[in-house]
Design an enzyme around this catalytic site. Structure first.
Site, PDB file in Angstrom:
ATOM      1  N   GLY A  66      68.026  12.007  47.932  1.00 54.62           N
ATOM      2  CA  GLY A  66      67.054  10.884  47.423  1.00 54.62           C
ATOM      3  C   GLY A  66      65.758  11.181  47.696  1.00 54.62           C
TER       4      GLY A  66
ATOM      5  CE1 TYR B 226      69.844   0.770  56.134  1.00 54.51           C
ATOM      6  CE2 TYR B 226      68.930  -0.181  58.456  1.00 54.51           C
ATOM      7  CZ  TYR B 226      68.880   0.754  57.418  1.00 54.51           C
ATOM      8  OH  TYR B 226      67.903   1.622  57.425  1.00 54.51           O
TER       9      TYR B 226
ATOM     10  CG  ASN C  46      63.907   9.285  43.746  1.00 51.38           C
ATOM     11  OD1 ASN C  46      65.176   9.659  44.179  1.00 51.38           O
ATOM     12  ND2 ASN C  46      63.634   8.208  43.290  1.00 51.38           N
TER      13      ASN C  46
ATOM     14  N   GLY D  75      59.751   7.940  48.601  1.00 56.06           N
ATOM     15  CA  GLY D  75      59.684   7.518  50.169  1.00 56.06           C
ATOM     16  C   GLY D  75      59.655   8.959  50.815  1.00 56.06           C
TER      17      GLY D  75
ATOM     18  CB  SER E 213      67.903   3.299  60.601  1.00 54.09           C
ATOM     19  OG  SER E 213      67.177   1.938  60.828  1.00 54.09           O
TER      20      SER E 213
ATOM     21  N   GLY F 268      61.797  10.885  51.590  1.00 54.26           N
ATOM     22  CA  GLY F 268      62.824  12.031  51.145  1.00 54.26           C
ATOM     23  C   GLY F 268      61.540  13.068  49.973  1.00 54.26           C
TER      24      GLY F 268
END
Length: 302
Positions: free
Chosen positions: A21, A165, A23, A25, A138, A27
């Protein structure tokens, strides 16, 4: 409190690091720092074009490879094609509070992507991993007081995005703990750590909030207090390179772990439940068909 910053990342020349991931944020922010410090960074992304756009903003050696964590076939293909040693795997990709969607293999999207996808990827890459596995969780893990093993994929009870989540993020921490236990048991030099970004201004969850008033409000409030992607990536970098023990959990050291320089932080009592972690591991193996591949070395003969 640590004074760790991006400049604290040591030279990484000669190391290969996979960031899922990456691409956008945190990451992308973490990958950018690691590439700038000399690592060869593999951007493992679902959308290759977006991955190439992200790679174009980075200095250093990068490679973009397709990986869809919501598809076990894609995960197996990625792991099979990456036939070189990997020093650090950063399990960063994630989805947050979407409507009920199922993965290619029928799993609820958040549990399937955030946990099961990374579970499968990590175990498939373990024979070639030499250093560290970092999994991004998180503070939302505290929403989940347990795991509903009777309905992990929300097939019977009414779907609730936020509890789902929280369940996936709790699974990230239980996975890290059980992975570290297993690595230690077989005498592996690899360690497993985890991190969370605090309140970071990223696009996580934004794609699903157009018609959901409560989520628009949540995003609006978080943006007022959020760190940048770059600051939100610091706990991930800390968990990836700092001299810390296995099963460490890094997050912002400021008020309510929302922002600030990274430090080792606590987790819920449920996230420390060893029996729950072992049960989750067994279920995850059954659901993915992927098992822990390492064995203890045979004792030397006289």
């Amino acid at each position: 409190m640590t004074t760790f910053t991006a400049s604290s990342v040591p030279p990484m020349t000669g190391r290969t690091i996979v960031v899922t991931g990456s691409n956008s944020g945190i990451g992308r922010a973490a990958a950018r720092v690691l590439a700038a410090r000399g690592a060869r960074v593999v951007l493992a992304v679902r959308d290759v074009d977006k991955g190439r756009e992200a790679a174009a903003t980075m200095t250093g050696e990068t490679e973009v490879r397709r990986l869809d964590l919501a598809d076990l076939a894609s995960i197996r293909a990625f792991a099979s094609d990456l036939d070189e040693p990997v020093d650090v795997l950063v399990n960063n990709a994630g989805v947050m509070v979407p409507p009920l969607v199922r993965t290619a293999d029928g799993f609820e999207l958040q549990f399937g992507t955030n946990h099961l996808g990374h579970f499968a990827l990590t175990n498939l890459l373990l024979p070639r991993l030499t250093g560290r596995v970092v999994t991004v969780s998180s503070n939302g893990h505290r929403v989940a007081r347990s795991l509903d093993f009777d309905d992990l994929n929300w097939e019977r009870k009414p779907y609730q995005a936020l509890p789902a989540y929280g369940q996936s993020k709790l699974a990230n921490l239980l996975f890290t703990a059980e992975l570290q236990r297993r690595l230690a048991d077989v005498g592996s030099p690899v360690i497993a750590t985890a991190a969370h970004p605090g309140i970071a201004s990223t696009n996580l969850g934004r794609a699903h909030n157009e018609r959901r008033r409560w989520l628009r409000l949540l995003v609006s409030l978080s943006d007022r207090f959020a760190q940048s992607d770059e600051d939100g990536a610091l706990p991930t970098l800390y968990a990836a390179v700092a001299d810390i023990p296995g099963n460490s959990y890094a997050g912002p050291g400021g008020f309510q772990e929302g922002r600030g320089a990274p430090a080792l932080v606590g987790r819920s009592a449920t996230a420390q439940d060893g029996e729950l972690a072992r049960r989750l591991w067994a279920v995850s193996e059954e659901l993915t068909g992927v098992t822990f591949p390492l064995r203890a070395a045979a004792p030397a003969s006289d």
